[in-house]
Scaffold this active site. Structure first.
Site, PDB file in Angstrom:
ATOM      1  N   ASN A  13       0.428  -1.304   0.199  1.00 35.00           N
ATOM      2  CA  ASN A  13       0.206   0.032   0.004  1.00 35.00           C
ATOM      3  C   ASN A  13       0.919   1.013  -0.214  1.00 35.00           C
ATOM      4  OD1 ASN A  13      -3.201  -1.090   2.411  1.00 35.00           O
ATOM      5  ND2 ASN A  13      -2.800  -0.317  -0.230  1.00 35.00           N
ATOM      6  N   ASN A  65      -8.141   8.463   0.123  1.00 35.13           N
ATOM      7  CA  ASN A  65      -8.515   7.906  -1.086  1.00 35.13           C
ATOM      8  C   ASN A  65      -8.016   8.541  -2.217  1.00 35.13           C
ATOM      9  OD1 ASN A  65      -8.694   5.011   0.464  1.00 35.13           O
ATOM     10  ND2 ASN A  65     -11.380   5.810   0.154  1.00 35.13           N
ATOM     11  N   CYS A  73      -7.536   4.198   6.994  1.00 38.32           N
ATOM     12  CA  CYS A  73      -7.036   3.858   6.211  1.00 38.32           C
ATOM     13  C   CYS A  73      -5.589   2.998   7.412  1.00 38.32           C
ATOM     14  CB  CYS A  73      -6.353   4.198   5.184  1.00 38.32           C
ATOM     15  SG  CYS A  73      -4.927   3.188   4.507  1.00 38.32           S
ATOM     16  N   GLY A  74      -5.908   1.573   7.875  1.00 34.52           N
ATOM     17  CA  GLY A  74      -5.004   0.811   8.146  1.00 34.52           C
ATOM     18  C   GLY A  74      -3.409   1.283   8.141  1.00 34.52           C
ATOM     19  N   ASN A  75      -3.461   0.811   6.765  1.00 37.11           N
ATOM     20  CA  ASN A  75      -1.999   0.915   6.869  1.00 37.11           C
ATOM     21  C   ASN A  75      -1.040   2.040   6.807  1.00 37.11           C
ATOM     22  OD1 ASN A  75      -1.583  -2.211   6.442  1.00 37.11           O
ATOM     23  ND2 ASN A  75      -2.460  -2.422   4.295  1.00 37.11           N
ATOM     24  N   ASN A 167     -14.846  -2.272   0.564  1.00 38.26           N
ATOM     25  CA  ASN A 167     -14.371  -2.811   0.512  1.00 38.26           C
ATOM     26  C   ASN A 167     -14.390  -4.426   0.825  1.00 38.26           C
ATOM     27  OD1 ASN A 167     -12.888  -0.282   0.145  1.00 38.26           O
ATOM     28  ND2 ASN A 167     -11.571  -0.446   2.073  1.00 38.26           N
ATOM     29  N   GLU A 185     -10.555  -2.179  -3.400  1.00 34.57           N
ATOM     30  CA  GLU A 185     -10.624  -1.076  -1.975  1.00 34.57           C
ATOM     31  C   GLU A 185     -11.302  -0.213  -2.568  1.00 34.57           C
ATOM     32  OE1 GLU A 185      -8.273   0.895   0.478  1.00 34.57           O
ATOM     33  OE2 GLU A 185      -6.394  -0.621  -0.041  1.00 34.57           O
ATOM     34  N   CYS A 195      -4.678  -4.164   3.271  1.00 32.74           N
ATOM     35  CA  CYS A 195      -5.770  -3.579   3.386  1.00 32.74           C
ATOM     36  C   CYS A 195      -5.189  -3.725   4.347  1.00 32.74           C
ATOM     37  CB  CYS A 195      -7.026  -4.144   2.614  1.00 32.74           C
ATOM     38  SG  CYS A 195      -8.312  -2.170   2.809  1.00 32.74           S
ATOM     39  N   GLY A 196      -4.994  -2.723   5.634  1.00 31.06           N
ATOM     40  CA  GLY A 196      -4.943  -2.966   7.108  1.00 31.06           C
ATOM     41  C   GLY A 196      -6.150  -2.984   7.396  1.00 31.06           C
TER      42      GLY A 196
END
Length: 256
Positions: A13, A65, A73-75, A167, A185, A195-196
């Site tokens: 990512n 995004n 967004c986790g990552n 997602n 996503e 995707c985290g």
């Protein structure tokens, strides 16, 4: 206007990062987000991240995004933590603010452990699981993930949900506590290398549907390996941590 940017990636990512503590970035201009994220006409990324000041936390992460929509967004958050360290805002631990609330994170040997939100509302459907882990996620188990039409089926499922959509994570079980994941996503409108928030949803979904008894889940993705741990009390998933690498790629300047 010339802007200095930093490029980071977390298991594939990739993100364009800006130090916006002076509030000079034109974040209300969606076209600029589009341009920066475009892989042919801009820098190229899955999203754009701003680091800003916050009175009640070490910093604030603002995430867009590639299409300009704001979400979590986790990552991206793990990369934001690494970026905040590079900017000397933090050292090894931090509490920062994101669109879904406050998050704790720690850094150890280049690995970022990020505490995610608690998850209690989990929708069990006939062939899938749906939940919110900072953004919306559909989780579905498939047989042959390597050959599965992730883009085609992911796009169709993503658009079957009401705005803002979802997602879509396709999952294949490898062993008792390992699940391979591929994700389509929303906002990027394509399959991404990781995707985290997605692997977080997968780990919780696999535990909720009794496909694993473990509370430490390994999640190989197209861009590397992530890990999710949690505790579960009366159907509520707490102490949820997303763990994986976050790496600086390069620094540059762009005229907008």
């Amino acid at each position: 206007m010339n802007l200095t940017f930093y490029k980071y990636q977390g298991t594939g990512n990739d993100f364009v990062m800006f130090d916006n503590r002076t509030n000079t970035f034109p974040k209300n201009n969606v076209e600029i987000i589009h341009k920066l994220s475009n892989r042919n006409f801009g820098i190229g990324s899955d999203g754009v991240i701003l680091i800003e000041n916050d009175e009640n936390a070490d910093f604030k992460m603002v995430y867009f995004n590639a299409d300009g929509s704001e979400t979590f967004c986790g990552n991206g958050a793990r990369c934001a933590v690494a970026f905040a360290k590079k900017l000397n805002i933090i050292e090894k631990e931090t509490t920062f603010l994101a669109v879904d609330g406050k998050h704790f994170a720690k850094i150890e040997d280049g690995i970022i452990s990020l505490q995610m939100i608690n998850v209690s509302e989990i929708q069990l459907n006939e062939n899938s699981v749906f939940m919110y882990t900072g953004t919306q996620h559909h989780v579905e188990v498939v047989d042959d993930l390597k050959e599965y039409p992730v883009f085609k089926n992911g796009k169709e499922i993503r658009n079957s949900y009401q705005d803002p959509g979802s997602n879509v994570n396709f999952v294949q079980q490898i062993d008792a506590s390992t699940f391979r994941v591929r994700t389509y996503e929303k906002g990027v409108e394509d399959e991404t290398l990781a995707c985290g928030t997605g692997v977080t949803a997968v780990a919780i979904a696999m535990h909720k549907t009794n496909k694993t008894n473990s509370n430490l889940i390994s999640l190989p993705v197209e861009g590397g390996n992530l890990e999710v741990s949690f505790t579960e009390e009366k159907g509520v998933y707490k102490n949820v941590f997303l763990k994986g690498p976050a790496q600086f790629v390069f620094k540059g300047e762009i005229e907008i």
